[in-house]
Motif scaffolding. Structure first.
Motif, PDB file in Angstrom:
ATOM      1  N   VAL A  85       6.747  -2.904 -18.523  1.00  0.00           N
ATOM      2  CA  VAL A  85       6.170  -3.961 -19.349  1.00  0.00           C
ATOM      3  C   VAL A  85       6.847  -4.011 -20.721  1.00  0.00           C
ATOM      4  O   VAL A  85       7.028  -5.094 -21.298  1.00  0.00           O
ATOM      5  CB  VAL A  85       4.640  -3.777 -19.490  1.00  0.00           C
ATOM      6  N   HIS A 198       3.926  -7.536 -11.830  1.00  0.00           N
ATOM      7  CA  HIS A 198       2.748  -7.235 -12.645  1.00  0.00           C
ATOM      8  C   HIS A 198       3.130  -7.133 -14.116  1.00  0.00           C
ATOM      9  O   HIS A 198       2.390  -7.590 -14.994  1.00  0.00           O
ATOM     10  CB  HIS A 198       2.111  -5.928 -12.184  1.00  0.00           C
ATOM     11  N   ASP A 202       1.675  -9.282 -17.148  1.00  0.00           N
ATOM     12  CA  ASP A 202       1.029  -8.603 -18.277  1.00  0.00           C
ATOM     13  C   ASP A 202       1.612  -9.078 -19.606  1.00  0.00           C
ATOM     14  O   ASP A 202       0.882  -9.288 -20.577  1.00  0.00           O
ATOM     15  CB  ASP A 202       1.196  -7.084 -18.158  1.00  0.00           C
ATOM     16  N   ASN A 205       0.298 -12.424 -20.451  1.00  0.00           N
ATOM     17  CA  ASN A 205      -1.100 -12.349 -20.857  1.00  0.00           C
ATOM     18  C   ASN A 205      -1.288 -11.635 -22.193  1.00  0.00           C
ATOM     19  O   ASN A 205      -2.410 -11.509 -22.679  1.00  0.00           O
ATOM     20  CB  ASN A 205      -1.921 -11.623 -19.784  1.00  0.00           C
ATOM     21  N   VAL A 207      -0.819  -8.447 -22.706  1.00  0.00           N
ATOM     22  CA  VAL A 207      -1.496  -7.187 -22.421  1.00  0.00           C
ATOM     23  C   VAL A 207      -0.472  -6.120 -22.081  1.00  0.00           C
ATOM     24  O   VAL A 207       0.400  -6.342 -21.252  1.00  0.00           O
ATOM     25  CB  VAL A 207      -2.478  -7.334 -21.237  1.00  0.00           C
ATOM     26  N   ALA A 209      -0.336  -3.073 -20.117  1.00  0.00           N
ATOM     27  CA  ALA A 209      -1.179  -2.466 -19.102  1.00  0.00           C
ATOM     28  C   ALA A 209      -1.234  -0.961 -19.252  1.00  0.00           C
ATOM     29  O   ALA A 209      -0.272  -0.320 -19.649  1.00  0.00           O
ATOM     30  CB  ALA A 209      -0.646  -2.817 -17.703  1.00  0.00           C
ATOM     31  N   ALA A 232      -3.294  -9.233 -15.386  1.00  0.00           N
ATOM     32  CA  ALA A 232      -3.866  -8.242 -16.287  1.00  0.00           C
ATOM     33  C   ALA A 232      -4.867  -7.378 -15.564  1.00  0.00           C
ATOM     34  O   ALA A 232      -5.638  -7.841 -14.757  1.00  0.00           O
ATOM     35  CB  ALA A 232      -4.556  -8.958 -17.447  1.00  0.00           C
TER      36      ALA A 232
END
Length: 253
Positions: A85, A198, A202, A205, A207, A209, A232
């Motif tokens: 991420v 993912h 993330d 969003n 976020v 994670a 998320a």
């Protein structure tokens, strides 16, 4: 790594390219998807491997693809595994334009100059061989229609297409709803593809994670990308921290 096989970043960009307008769908999230696609391609080439939610370089030898090797070298310089991420959320000015120029050099697209409102210069890109795009699309359609687990490349491409929001571009309207749902579900068929998809969601969003050690991509409940809850998972809502390296500083298209 040779040029007999198209890379996942190339295929993702060709999927996003609108043949009617010469523009790309979801341009803001596409840079994130291309960064994730580079990670998947490097993993398939045996250069990197997932370590929980982190990415570790396991073989620093160049692949022969300049765009992939730039990413590989930046990962190598980090010295330790980096969270997917954080890598995907790092600054990547012009990654989409870098790949458009790359596709043009490879002869897969050609640039068409024009003007917006008769004043502002624009550049649009048309595929030189529409059969290539049809072949990529056919692989996704087959995986969606048959329900047979796809090969890792197709599974990763589907996961990234969903993550950047290409579902509505590829399968529009109410009639495409079931296909969009099955496209989302393909995310579970490739662990690396699931991990980066993912991570892309993330970042969209906002976020970061929480670190995960379970095998990524084992759940199909992703929701729609970029919509506040798409990829998320329960965690503190903080922005992903960018890494210090970046791809070539090309001007954004």
């Amino acid at each position: 790594m040779g040029r007999s096989r198209r890379t996942i970043p190339e295929e993702l960009l060709l999927l996003a390219l609108d043949p009617a307008t010469g523009t790309t769908a979801q341009p803001q999230s596409l840079d994130l998807g291309l960064a994730g696609a580079q990670l998947v391609e490097l993993a398939l080439a045996g250069r990197i491997a997932p370590d929980g939610d982190r990415i570790a370089v396991v073989m620093p030898r160049p692949t022969g693809d300049p765009t992939l090797d730039s990413a590989l070298e930046l990962l190598r310089r980090r010295g330790s595994p980096v969270r997917a991420v954080n890598w995907i959320g790092g600054p990547r000015l012009g990654l989409r334009q870098i790949y458009l120029a790359h596709l043009e050099r490879c002869g897969m697209v050609h640039a068409v100059s024009g003007q917006m409102c008769g004043v502002l210069p624009t550049t649009r890109y048309q595929a030189t061989d529409t059969a290539i795009s049809r072949d990529i699309r056919a692989r996704l359609d087959s995986a969606i229609r048959t329900g047979v687990p796809p090969d890792p490349r197709t599974a990763a491409l589907a996961a990234l297409a969903h993550a950047v929001g290409l579902g509505k571009h590829l399968y529009p309207g109410n009639e495409g709803r079931s296909s969009r749902s099955r496209l989302r579900d393909l995310i579970r068929h490739d662990p690396m593809g699931g991990l980066v998809a993912h991570a892309v969601m993330d970042v969209q969003n906002g976020v970061a994670a929480a670190p995960r050690r379970a095998a990524p991509g084992t759940s199909s409940g992703q929701g729609s990308p970029g919509g506040g809850g798409a990829g998320a998972r329960p965690s503190a809502a903080v922005s992903a921290q960018p890494h210090r390296g970046s791809m070539a500083r090309a001007a954004a298209h």
